[in-house]
Write a protein that holds these residues in place. Structure first.
Motif, PDB file in Angstrom:
ATOM      1  N   ASP A 231       0.836  -1.208   0.000  1.00  0.00           N
ATOM      2  CA  ASP A 231       0.000   0.000   0.000  1.00  0.00           C
ATOM      3  C   ASP A 231       0.866   1.251   0.000  1.00  0.00           C
ATOM      4  O   ASP A 231       0.593   2.221  -0.723  1.00  0.00           O
ATOM      5  CB  ASP A 231      -0.919   0.008   1.231  1.00  0.00           C
ATOM      6  CG  ASP A 231      -1.915  -1.124   1.216  1.00  0.00           C
ATOM      7  OD1 ASP A 231      -2.770  -1.141   0.316  1.00  0.00           O
ATOM      8  OD2 ASP A 231      -1.849  -1.995   2.098  1.00  0.00           O
ATOM      9  N   ALA A 232       1.900   1.258   0.840  1.00  0.00           N
ATOM     10  CA  ALA A 232       2.777   2.426   0.918  1.00  0.00           C
ATOM     11  C   ALA A 232       3.557   2.619  -0.375  1.00  0.00           C
ATOM     12  O   ALA A 232       3.739   3.757  -0.832  1.00  0.00           O
ATOM     13  CB  ALA A 232       3.739   2.266   2.097  1.00  0.00           C
ATOM     14  N   ILE A 233       4.030   1.522  -0.985  1.00  0.00           N
ATOM     15  CA  ILE A 233       4.777   1.630  -2.242  1.00  0.00           C
ATOM     16  C   ILE A 233       3.875   2.159  -3.350  1.00  0.00           C
ATOM     17  O   ILE A 233       4.261   3.052  -4.126  1.00  0.00           O
ATOM     18  CB  ILE A 233       5.371   0.260  -2.615  1.00  0.00           C
ATOM     19  CG1 ILE A 233       6.435  -0.150  -1.589  1.00  0.00           C
ATOM     20  CG2 ILE A 233       5.958   0.295  -4.022  1.00  0.00           C
ATOM     21  CD1 ILE A 233       6.964  -1.556  -1.780  1.00  0.00           C
ATOM     22  N   GLU A 234       2.642   1.640  -3.425  1.00  0.00           N
ATOM     23  CA  GLU A 234       1.703   2.118  -4.439  1.00  0.00           C
ATOM     24  C   GLU A 234       1.408   3.604  -4.257  1.00  0.00           C
ATOM     25  O   GLU A 234       1.363   4.366  -5.227  1.00  0.00           O
ATOM     26  CB  GLU A 234       0.405   1.309  -4.366  1.00  0.00           C
ATOM     27  CG  GLU A 234       0.522  -0.106  -4.896  1.00  0.00           C
ATOM     28  CD  GLU A 234      -0.767  -0.896  -4.745  1.00  0.00           C
ATOM     29  OE1 GLU A 234      -0.976  -1.827  -5.539  1.00  0.00           O
ATOM     30  OE2 GLU A 234      -1.569  -0.575  -3.838  1.00  0.00           O
ATOM     31  N   ARG A 235       1.216   4.027  -3.003  1.00  0.00           N
ATOM     32  CA  ARG A 235       0.919   5.435  -2.747  1.00  0.00           C
ATOM     33  C   ARG A 235       2.114   6.312  -3.140  1.00  0.00           C
ATOM     34  O   ARG A 235       1.942   7.392  -3.711  1.00  0.00           O
ATOM     35  CB  ARG A 235       0.577   5.629  -1.276  1.00  0.00           C
ATOM     36  CG  ARG A 235       0.292   7.081  -0.879  1.00  0.00           C
ATOM     37  CD  ARG A 235      -0.975   7.626  -1.536  1.00  0.00           C
ATOM     38  NE  ARG A 235      -2.129   6.830  -1.189  1.00  0.00           N
ATOM     39  CZ  ARG A 235      -2.852   6.995  -0.070  1.00  0.00           C
ATOM     40  NH1 ARG A 235      -2.504   7.927   0.804  1.00  0.00           N
ATOM     41  NH2 ARG A 235      -3.905   6.238   0.166  1.00  0.00           N
ATOM     42  N   ALA A 236       3.324   5.865  -2.833  1.00  0.00           N
ATOM     43  CA  ALA A 236       4.509   6.647  -3.189  1.00  0.00           C
ATOM     44  C   ALA A 236       4.637   6.789  -4.704  1.00  0.00           C
ATOM     45  O   ALA A 236       4.981   7.868  -5.216  1.00  0.00           O
ATOM     46  CB  ALA A 236       5.759   5.992  -2.606  1.00  0.00           C
ATOM     47  N   LEU A 237       4.356   5.726  -5.444  1.00  0.00           N
ATOM     48  CA  LEU A 237       4.418   5.792  -6.907  1.00  0.00           C
ATOM     49  C   LEU A 237       3.339   6.710  -7.455  1.00  0.00           C
ATOM     50  O   LEU A 237       3.583   7.507  -8.372  1.00  0.00           O
ATOM     51  CB  LEU A 237       4.283   4.388  -7.499  1.00  0.00           C
ATOM     52  CG  LEU A 237       5.451   3.421  -7.236  1.00  0.00           C
ATOM     53  CD1 LEU A 237       5.117   2.021  -7.726  1.00  0.00           C
ATOM     54  CD2 LEU A 237       6.724   3.934  -7.900  1.00  0.00           C
ATOM     55  N   GLU A 238       2.142   6.616  -6.900  1.00  0.00           N
ATOM     56  CA  GLU A 238       1.031   7.453  -7.373  1.00  0.00           C
ATOM     57  C   GLU A 238       1.299   8.937  -7.148  1.00  0.00           C
ATOM     58  O   GLU A 238       0.895   9.782  -7.949  1.00  0.00           O
ATOM     59  CB  GLU A 238      -0.266   7.052  -6.665  1.00  0.00           C
ATOM     60  CG  GLU A 238      -0.796   5.683  -7.046  1.00  0.00           C
ATOM     61  CD  GLU A 238      -1.899   5.218  -6.100  1.00  0.00           C
ATOM     62  OE1 GLU A 238      -2.226   5.988  -5.166  1.00  0.00           O
ATOM     63  OE2 GLU A 238      -2.429   4.110  -6.289  1.00  0.00           O
TER      64      GLU A 238
END
Length: 590
Positions: A173-180
């Motif tokens: 979740d954190a990785i996806e948010r950082a990419l977004e």
């Protein structure tokens, strides 16, 4: 066009790096402000570790096969896991077992925990490691049950702390948010971390709610009333009537002084204070002082004296010889001490007593076992001797670790890894608006009540008397909550059982310590159980014979209270000399 986007991205990256550098410097400065505390309030004492080491050595000497069996079981599960992963990699398809427990654990709700080879491997190995640690702790032959409980509790704390969701590299979740967000979420997360450390004097205490979203007296705690008495330890608020007539016998609520009273008046639709007033009662509520170090020598005896002072004030204001008293949590524990003292003195001003989630028999300590042993209490003793108070943030931190995933790690993930702002949630705002505890009172409570259980045993010494539960002989009603982890309903029931009253009633509300009490009839959310006055057996026996009632317990309790509340008389608007409700003490923060 592509070049412009690249330049913009590069500029944004440079700006973020500058922000991170500045924030890192602020964080280091803030962490340096952390006060030195006694090790006893930070972690279990060395004795527990020594005892665990001795138990392990004893097992290795006497039953080496058990240790080898544990190791073989662990390595077997690990090798089987990696063999399965290799097989799935070779097939190019991830097929996680349906019963791996991830669905039940809300930390692993992201589909990538099941479908992505990397995250599925991390999650499964974490679960294998966690189970191995639990098995190893539980199978140690500790010296006593208390040490075994504490070791199991500490093991689970370590397991929760090292969950893969708590780290950026293993949190999808954190990785996806950082990419977004092109890394913006990580910068905001660092900003949130720095804000929390700075606002808590060097302590890393995650903010559970947006502190700027609420103002007591403006959008929470807004019931109309007047402060009719102000003393060193309390303000007494009388709430304005909303009916033409009221019951002659007044009601006074003694909230716990570890929190602010407005939990009973968060907003109009769930305000117990407003509801009681709307039923036609004269209602007084105590707002406790948030003590600073000058209150170091204030003890339980001073709080009991304050209870008596409150009763004197109500009698003077209303000219009524009787009142009905309500105590919530530790406020109910101290009400018990007060009632026992009054009984021995022949003071019969209290017509009936109601206890909300109140513990009086501490022979069973439940989830507080880790915090009520000598090493922790000795640490608190040293801390309050140094500072004069038991600071609210220490109390909040302690309580939070009873539900660490919900109140520590989960909020930390959302705030620091996801970069989310704390929610505008009134209950969580109240939870963070705790008060300090006077040094002497803290030790009186922990030593005399929790550890020595004097109310049940030899009697609690106070003002030349020895106070016992059996001294409380007036009509009483107690409300416990089914899933309460702070004051388990069975423990509360056992305390009520030992009180000397011939007229006592117990109600068990669904839900927990707060939601079970703040449960308005309009919501129709949680039901409650009512039974007869038979306290001859055990709480399980009472529950087996009890009747379930849908909806709030408030009307059932009010029907009981009505018999002790006198006739209806014309309502009068309170005459306050110290300003309007919610008063000034509720705003104090130290």
């Amino acid at each position: 066009m592509g070049g412009a986007q690249t330049l913009a991205a590069t500029g944004q990256l440079a700006e973020n790096m500058e922000r991170i550098e500045s924030l890192t410097q602020r964080l280091a400065a803030a962490l340096a402000q952390k006060p030195m505390r006694d090790p006893g309030v930070e972690a279990p004492g060395a004795d527990l570790m020594v005892n665990a080491g001795m138990a392990w050595a004893k097992m290795w000497a006497e039953q080496p096969a058990r240790i080898l069996e544990q190791q073989v079981k662990y390595w077997g599960a690990t090798l089987a896991h990696y063999a399965e992963m290799q097989s799935q990699f070779a097939r190019g398809k991830m097929t996680a077992p349906e019963d791996d427990g991830a669905e039940a654990d809300k930390r692993f709700r992201n589909p990538l925990w099941r479908s992505h080879p990397y995250f599925n491997t991390v999650k499964t190995q974490y679960q294998i490691n966690a189970q191995a640690m639990r098995d190893a702790a539980e199978e140690l032959d500790m010296l006593n049950e208390t040490d075994q409980y504490r070791l199991n509790w500490l093991t689970n704390q370590i397991i929760d702390m090292f969950a893969p969701t708590n780290f950026f590299a293993t949190n999808p979740d954190a990785i996806e948010r950082a990419l977004e967000t092109e890394g913006e979420s990580l910068v905001k997360g660092l900003e949130n971390l720095v804000r929390d450390v700075e606002s808590h004097g060097g302590e890393m205490v995650v903010s559970l709610a947006d502190n700027n979203a609420f103002a007591v007296g403006e959008n929470i705690g807004t019931a109309k009333g007047e402060v009719v008495r102000q003393e060193k330890l309390y303000e007494l608020i009388q709430f304005s009537p909303t009916t033409e007539k009221v019951r002659a016998t007044p009601i006074v609520i003694f909230p716990p002084w570890i929190n602010k009273f407005y939990i009973l008046d968060l907003k109009p639709e769930n305000s117990l204070i407003r509801w009681i007033v709307d039923q036609g009662y004269k209602l007084f509520v105590v707002s406790w002082k948030n003590p600073d170090p000058s209150y170091a020598d204030t003890g339980l005896e001073d709080y009991v004296s304050a209870y008596l002072s409150v009763m004197d004030a109500i009698e003077e204001i209303t000219a009524e010889p009787k009142l009905n008293a309500i105590g919530y949590c530790i406020g109910g524990t101290t009400l018990t001490l007060t009632l026992a003292l009054m009984a021995q003195r022949g003071d019969d001003r209290v017509n009936s007593a109601t206890f909300f989630t109140t513990l009086t028999d501490f022979s069973e300590q439940g989830e507080f076992v880790p915090f009520l042993q000598d090493d922790f209490v000795d640490g608190i003793t040293a801390e309050v001797e140094r500072s004069g108070i038991f600071a609210s943030q220490l109390m909040t931190r302690t309580m939070s670790f009873l539900r660490a995933n919900d109140l520590v790690w989960g909020p930390a993930i959302r705030s620091y890894l996801m970069g989310e702002a704390p929610p505008a949630f009134d209950l969580l705002y109240w939870n963070g608006d705790a008060t300090n505890l006077p040094g002497k009172m803290t030790i009186d409570y922990l030593r005399g009540l929790c550890q020595q259980n004097l109310l049940v045993g030899d009697g609690y010494p106070m003002m030349g008397h020895k106070l016992h539960l059996s001294d409380v002989k007036l009509p009483l009603c107690a409300i416990g909550c089914e899933t309460d982890h702070i004051a388990p309903w069975k423990y509360s029931w056992r305390g009520i059982k030992q009180m000397g009253s011939d007229n006592k009633r117990f109600i068990m509300s669904e839900s927990g310590h707060i939601a079970g009490i703040v449960n308005p009839p309009s919501k129709k959310k949680y039901g409650h159980y009512t039974g007869d006055g038979d306290f001859s057996g055990e709480p399980e026996d009472w529950l087996e014979k009890a009747s379930f009632n849908p909806g709030s317990w408030w009307p059932s309790w009010e029907k009981w209270l009505r018999d002790f509340s006198g006739e209806q008389v014309p309502a009068r608007v309170p005459d306050g000399r110290f300003g309007p409700a919610p008063g000034s003490y509720v705003h104090q923060k130290y």
